[in-house]
Motif scaffolding. Structure first.
Motif, PDB file in Angstrom:
ATOM      1  N   LYS B 340     -10.002  -0.354   6.119  1.00 50.03           N
ATOM      2  CA  LYS B 340      -8.591  -0.043   6.342  1.00 50.03           C
ATOM      3  C   LYS B 340      -7.683  -1.279   6.257  1.00 50.03           C
ATOM      4  O   LYS B 340      -6.494  -1.187   6.534  1.00 50.03           O
ATOM      5  CB  LYS B 340      -8.411   0.578   7.739  1.00 50.03           C
ATOM      6  N   SER B 341      -8.260  -2.453   5.987  1.00 49.61           N
ATOM      7  CA  SER B 341      -7.427  -3.661   5.966  1.00 49.61           C
ATOM      8  C   SER B 341      -7.868  -4.559   4.817  1.00 49.61           C
ATOM      9  O   SER B 341      -8.854  -4.276   4.138  1.00 49.61           O
ATOM     10  CB  SER B 341      -7.539  -4.379   7.329  1.00 49.61           C
ATOM     11  N   ASP B 342      -7.131  -5.645   4.594  1.00 46.75           N
ATOM     12  CA  ASP B 342      -7.512  -6.540   3.498  1.00 46.75           C
ATOM     13  C   ASP B 342      -7.950  -7.903   4.025  1.00 46.75           C
ATOM     14  O   ASP B 342      -7.958  -8.885   3.308  1.00 46.75           O
ATOM     15  CB  ASP B 342      -6.352  -6.686   2.506  1.00 46.75           C
ATOM     16  N   LYS B 343      -8.323  -7.962   5.323  1.00 47.30           N
ATOM     17  CA  LYS B 343      -8.728  -9.238   5.915  1.00 47.30           C
ATOM     18  C   LYS B 343     -10.247  -9.290   6.065  1.00 47.30           C
ATOM     19  O   LYS B 343     -10.877  -8.283   6.365  1.00 47.30           O
ATOM     20  CB  LYS B 343      -8.115  -9.395   7.309  1.00 47.30           C
ATOM     21  N   TYR B 344     -10.839 -10.487   5.851  1.00 47.13           N
ATOM     22  CA  TYR B 344     -12.240 -10.647   6.228  1.00 47.13           C
ATOM     23  C   TYR B 344     -12.364 -11.680   7.335  1.00 47.13           C
ATOM     24  O   TYR B 344     -11.529 -12.578   7.467  1.00 47.13           O
ATOM     25  CB  TYR B 344     -13.132 -10.955   5.019  1.00 47.13           C
ATOM     26  N   HIS B 345     -13.402 -11.510   8.172  1.00 48.38           N
ATOM     27  CA  HIS B 345     -13.519 -12.263   9.423  1.00 48.38           C
ATOM     28  C   HIS B 345     -14.943 -12.778   9.606  1.00 48.38           C
ATOM     29  O   HIS B 345     -15.890 -12.245   9.041  1.00 48.38           O
ATOM     30  CB  HIS B 345     -13.252 -11.353  10.641  1.00 48.38           C
ATOM     31  N   TYR B 346     -15.073 -13.790  10.518  1.00 50.50           N
ATOM     32  CA  TYR B 346     -16.382 -14.085  11.064  1.00 50.50           C
ATOM     33  C   TYR B 346     -16.781 -12.885  11.919  1.00 50.50           C
ATOM     34  O   TYR B 346     -15.913 -12.278  12.559  1.00 50.50           O
ATOM     35  CB  TYR B 346     -16.337 -15.337  11.965  1.00 50.50           C
ATOM     36  N   PRO B 347     -18.079 -12.542  11.986  1.00 49.04           N
ATOM     37  CA  PRO B 347     -18.473 -11.378  12.793  1.00 49.04           C
ATOM     38  C   PRO B 347     -18.089 -11.532  14.263  1.00 49.04           C
ATOM     39  O   PRO B 347     -17.922 -10.548  14.972  1.00 49.04           O
ATOM     40  CB  PRO B 347     -20.005 -11.333  12.628  1.00 49.04           C
ATOM     41  N   ALA B 351     -10.799  -9.764  16.173  1.00 47.53           N
ATOM     42  CA  ALA B 351     -10.277  -8.690  15.325  1.00 47.53           C
ATOM     43  C   ALA B 351     -11.429  -7.931  14.670  1.00 47.53           C
ATOM     44  O   ALA B 351     -11.372  -6.721  14.496  1.00 47.53           O
ATOM     45  CB  ALA B 351      -9.350  -9.268  14.269  1.00 47.53           C
ATOM     46  N   ALA B 352     -12.523  -8.658  14.345  1.00 45.66           N
ATOM     47  CA  ALA B 352     -13.672  -8.014  13.716  1.00 45.66           C
ATOM     48  C   ALA B 352     -14.327  -7.036  14.673  1.00 45.66           C
ATOM     49  O   ALA B 352     -14.801  -5.975  14.279  1.00 45.66           O
ATOM     50  CB  ALA B 352     -14.681  -9.074  13.282  1.00 45.66           C
ATOM     51  N   LYS B 353     -14.313  -7.408  15.972  1.00 46.57           N
ATOM     52  CA  LYS B 353     -14.969  -6.558  16.966  1.00 46.57           C
ATOM     53  C   LYS B 353     -14.237  -5.238  17.162  1.00 46.57           C
ATOM     54  O   LYS B 353     -14.775  -4.294  17.715  1.00 46.57           O
ATOM     55  CB  LYS B 353     -15.064  -7.310  18.295  1.00 46.57           C
ATOM     56  N   ARG B 354     -12.969  -5.201  16.729  1.00 49.67           N
ATOM     57  CA  ARG B 354     -12.191  -3.967  16.907  1.00 49.67           C
ATOM     58  C   ARG B 354     -12.365  -3.001  15.727  1.00 49.67           C
ATOM     59  O   ARG B 354     -11.845  -1.898  15.767  1.00 49.67           O
ATOM     60  CB  ARG B 354     -10.711  -4.310  17.094  1.00 49.67           C
ATOM     61  N   ILE B 355     -13.078  -3.442  14.678  1.00 47.33           N
ATOM     62  CA  ILE B 355     -13.244  -2.571  13.509  1.00 47.33           C
ATOM     63  C   ILE B 355     -14.209  -1.438  13.855  1.00 47.33           C
ATOM     64  O   ILE B 355     -15.289  -1.684  14.399  1.00 47.33           O
ATOM     65  CB  ILE B 355     -13.776  -3.386  12.303  1.00 47.33           C
ATOM     66  N   LYS B 356     -13.790  -0.201  13.577  1.00 46.41           N
ATOM     67  CA  LYS B 356     -14.673   0.950  13.843  1.00 46.41           C
ATOM     68  C   LYS B 356     -15.869   0.865  12.898  1.00 46.41           C
ATOM     69  O   LYS B 356     -15.744   0.476  11.733  1.00 46.41           O
ATOM     70  CB  LYS B 356     -13.910   2.252  13.602  1.00 46.41           C
ATOM     71  N   SER B 357     -17.059   1.280  13.414  1.00 47.16           N
ATOM     72  CA  SER B 357     -18.279   1.118  12.615  1.00 47.16           C
ATOM     73  C   SER B 357     -18.191   1.888  11.289  1.00 47.16           C
ATOM     74  O   SER B 357     -18.747   1.458  10.281  1.00 47.16           O
ATOM     75  CB  SER B 357     -19.503   1.551  13.422  1.00 47.16           C
ATOM     76  N   ALA B 358     -17.455   3.000  11.291  1.00 47.12           N
ATOM     77  CA  ALA B 358     -17.325   3.792  10.059  1.00 47.12           C
ATOM     78  C   ALA B 358     -16.591   3.009   8.966  1.00 47.12           C
ATOM     79  O   ALA B 358     -16.790   3.244   7.771  1.00 47.12           O
ATOM     80  CB  ALA B 358     -16.588   5.083  10.353  1.00 47.12           C
ATOM     81  N   ASN B 359     -15.727   2.064   9.388  1.00 46.83           N
ATOM     82  CA  ASN B 359     -14.925   1.313   8.417  1.00 46.83           C
ATOM     83  C   ASN B 359     -15.500  -0.072   8.103  1.00 46.83           C
ATOM     84  O   ASN B 359     -14.953  -0.811   7.293  1.00 46.83           O
ATOM     85  CB  ASN B 359     -13.497   1.132   8.947  1.00 46.83           C
ATOM     86  N   LEU B 360     -16.586  -0.437   8.801  1.00 48.55           N
ATOM     87  CA  LEU B 360     -17.087  -1.805   8.717  1.00 48.55           C
ATOM     88  C   LEU B 360     -17.770  -2.097   7.373  1.00 48.55           C
ATOM     89  O   LEU B 360     -18.618  -1.348   6.915  1.00 48.55           O
ATOM     90  CB  LEU B 360     -18.079  -2.060   9.858  1.00 48.55           C
ATOM     91  N   ILE B 361     -17.344  -3.196   6.751  1.00 48.16           N
ATOM     92  CA  ILE B 361     -17.937  -3.630   5.487  1.00 48.16           C
ATOM     93  C   ILE B 361     -18.468  -5.045   5.712  1.00 48.16           C
ATOM     94  O   ILE B 361     -17.802  -5.862   6.357  1.00 48.16           O
ATOM     95  CB  ILE B 361     -16.862  -3.671   4.364  1.00 48.16           C
ATOM     96  N   THR B 362     -19.660  -5.335   5.196  1.00 49.63           N
ATOM     97  CA  THR B 362     -20.227  -6.673   5.356  1.00 49.63           C
ATOM     98  C   THR B 362     -20.257  -7.379   3.997  1.00 49.63           C
ATOM     99  O   THR B 362     -20.565  -6.758   2.980  1.00 49.63           O
ATOM    100  CB  THR B 362     -21.656  -6.588   5.940  1.00 49.63           C
ATOM    101  N   PHE B 363     -19.887  -8.639   4.019  1.00 50.34           N
ATOM    102  CA  PHE B 363     -19.936  -9.452   2.798  1.00 50.34           C
ATOM    103  C   PHE B 363     -20.951 -10.562   3.024  1.00 50.34           C
ATOM    104  O   PHE B 363     -20.982 -11.154   4.105  1.00 50.34           O
ATOM    105  CB  PHE B 363     -18.567 -10.087   2.497  1.00 50.34           C
ATOM    106  N   SER B 364     -21.752 -10.879   2.006  1.00 49.48           N
ATOM    107  CA  SER B 364     -22.740 -11.938   2.197  1.00 49.48           C
ATOM    108  C   SER B 364     -22.099 -13.319   2.097  1.00 49.48           C
ATOM    109  O   SER B 364     -22.659 -14.311   2.549  1.00 49.48           O
ATOM    110  CB  SER B 364     -23.871 -11.794   1.174  1.00 49.48           C
ATOM    111  N   SER B 365     -20.904 -13.385   1.489  1.00 51.63           N
ATOM    112  CA  SER B 365     -20.250 -14.684   1.344  1.00 51.63           C
ATOM    113  C   SER B 365     -18.739 -14.496   1.272  1.00 51.63           C
ATOM    114  O   SER B 365     -18.246 -13.394   1.046  1.00 51.63           O
ATOM    115  CB  SER B 365     -20.723 -15.358   0.060  1.00 51.63           C
ATOM    116  N   CYS B 377      -8.888 -13.966   7.498  1.00 48.64           N
ATOM    117  CA  CYS B 377      -8.204 -13.542   8.729  1.00 48.64           C
ATOM    118  C   CYS B 377      -7.404 -14.715   9.304  1.00 48.64           C
ATOM    119  O   CYS B 377      -7.849 -15.858   9.244  1.00 48.64           O
ATOM    120  CB  CYS B 377      -9.260 -13.084   9.735  1.00 48.64           C
ATOM    121  N   GLY B 378      -6.248 -14.401   9.865  1.00 51.04           N
ATOM    122  CA  GLY B 378      -5.385 -15.438  10.430  1.00 51.04           C
ATOM    123  C   GLY B 378      -5.840 -15.921  11.792  1.00 51.04           C
ATOM    124  O   GLY B 378      -5.377 -16.931  12.295  1.00 51.04           O
ATOM    125  N   ILE B 379      -6.744 -15.175  12.447  1.00 54.56           N
ATOM    126  CA  ILE B 379      -7.217 -15.607  13.769  1.00 54.56           C
ATOM    127  C   ILE B 379      -8.392 -16.565  13.607  1.00 54.56           C
ATOM    128  O   ILE B 379      -8.404 -17.651  14.146  1.00 54.56           O
ATOM    129  CB  ILE B 379      -7.685 -14.409  14.625  1.00 54.56           C
TER     130      ILE B 379
END
Lengths: 81, 383
Positions: B340-347, B351-365, B377-379
């Motif tokens: 639902k967003s265009d930001k990527y975060h450290y796990p 902000a990452a912890k607030r992502i619902k599991s249904a929407n969670l995407i993982t990137f290897s890099s 992510c700005g945080i």
């Protein structure tokens, strides 16, 4: 008793009460008179209503008695003496 | 007058003569510029400015220290007076050059009562707004009893603490906002060479709009976010003008008022600002030599932990202008994002912890995240 509206934080009015105005009470804005603003001084009265207290107690008591007369499930045994 | 004279002189000279004078002039200007640089760096290295954002729960309190001088801005609620007093004593404060009450709400002036009783105070700067609470009248009576010089704030004033520091009163404007104590908060801009602070008190969007049209340079490195991060302050238009590298929210843990709001936090993230909060970080201190600044906090929060990438480092250092360039690589993950967003975060990012599991995407890099159109992510500022 006086209460002063220190400020309004969204849906809560922050009231300062007590003799030295040090007791903070968060009061829903819906419960204070319409049109009140920060800085307004309110007269607040808490009065014990003896009749209403007794009536509420009597209502509960009679409901308890009514419920006790209903058919038991058998799960709970009477205390053996 | 001199400029016109010089220009007129040039007109009577040959081209060669003009060139020679110009090149000499440029040479001298370069030397002068170098001298100024050298002198300013000597001045900058001699003293540190320290801004303390004191954890007073739900409320504001800030201490500014420079060259043995002290300014206290607000003091939290009345029950926080003792906390503020011990904080001041722990930081070597025995008297205040200036006490500023941004506005008369209890969560700003309450704690000032204890300070007025226990410290010699040279001057009080007040917002000039009358309030009806006993706290406010106690505050005024103490200032009266102790005969402390009292001024009311107005846009355009400057505070002459030290020649090396510029302190301007940006708000309230000469005509106060109608019936709104927050909007008429004292807003201060403190500048020490290249490093600047904007302290908003509880000023909201109306005050921000007035500031935007005032012509002041609002761009600041550090923003004390207005009104505890509520949605009544921090409009996107205002934040775009300030573009703070670091933002401080003074707020109580699990407060009754929903501060700060998700809206304000995401607005701060959207401009890429690092967020520090007294509820998560405790007391927050910013130290600057006028060239760069260091943020230290009493407690580590995940927000700041992930930016330094090492739990032991609690003092990220910033230099101005901030180098915001990061390099994506193919093996620095994992990172997470939301559909639902265009930001990527450290796990570990809040902000990452607030992502619902249904929407969670993982990137290897970070490279993979960026390839899919995600931005850092700005945080937590991932690479």
């Amino acid at each position: 008793m006086k209460a002063v509206i220190d400020r309004i934080e969204g849906k809560l009015a922050v009231l300062l009460m007590g003799e030295d105005g040090c007791i903070k009470v968060n009061m829903p804005v819906a419960l204070i008179p319409a049109g009140c603003r920060e800085g307004d001084v309110l007269e607040v009265t808490f009065k014990k209503d003896e009749n209403a207290t007794q009536e509420a107690k009597d209502r509960s008591k009679s409901l308890i008695e009514k419920l006790k007369k209903k058919r038991p499930s058998g799960l709970i045994k009477d205390a053996s003496r | 007058m001199n400029d016109i004279g010089a220009a007129t002189t040039f007109m009577h000279l040959t081209n060669d003569e003009q060139d020679m004078i110009k090149s000499n002039l440029i040479h001298y200007l370069k030397i002068i510029a170098l001298l100024i640089l050298a002198l300013s760096s000597i001045a900058a290295s001699s003293e540190n400015l320290t801004a303390h954002f004191i954890d007073v729960g739900q409320g504001d309190s800030e201490l500014i220290q420079f060259a043995g001088k002290n300014i206290l801005i607000d003091g939290g609620e009345q029950e926080m007076g003792g906390r503020v007093e011990s904080y001041l004593r722990d930081h070597g404060v025995t008297s205040l050059d200036l006490m500023i009450a941004t506005h008369p709400h209890d969560d700003h002036i309450g704690g000032l009562i204890t300070i007025l009783k226990d410290f010699p105070i040279n001057q009080v700067l007040d917002s000039g707004q009358a309030h009806t609470t006993q706290t406010f009248s106690t505050y005024l009576n103490l200032i009266d009893q102790k005969n402390i010089p009292f001024e009311t704030a107005q846009r355009g004033q400057t505070i002459d603490l030290d020649p090396a520091i510029e302190i301007e009163v940006l708000s309230p404007p000469s005509t106060l906002f109608q019936d709104d104590l927050n909007q008429n908060s004292i807003v201060l801009k403190i500048t020490y060479n290249k490093v600047s602070f904007l302290l908003m008190g509880d000023a909201g969007i109306e005050a921000e709009e007035s500031l935007l049209s005032s012509g002041y340079d609002l761009n600041s490195d550090i923003l004390k976010v207005g009104h505890h991060g509520s949605s009544s302050a921090s409009s996107p238009a205002f934040l775009r003008m300030v573009t703070p590298t670091s933002s401080i929210v003074e707020v109580g843990e699990n407060n009754d008022y929903g501060h700060p709001t998700a809206k304000t936090l995401s607005a701060l993230q959207n401009i890429g600002s690092e967020i520090y909060r007294t509820d998560a970080n405790g007391d927050i201190t910013i130290t600057t030599d006028g060239e760069s600044y260091t943020v230290t906090s009493e407690k580590q929060s995940w927000d700041t932990a992930s930016t330094t990438q090492a739990a032991s480092a609690i003092a990220p250092t910033y230099s101005t202008p901030t180098a915001a360039t990061t390099t994506a690589t193919a093996s620095d993950g994992p990172f997470v994002g939301s559909a639902k967003s265009d930001k990527y975060h450290y796990p570990t990012c809040s902000a990452a912890k607030r992502i619902k599991s249904a929407n969670l995407i993982t990137f290897s890099s970070s490279e993979e995240a960026r390839a899919q159109g995600y931005v850092p992510c700005g945080i937590c500022h991932p690479p």
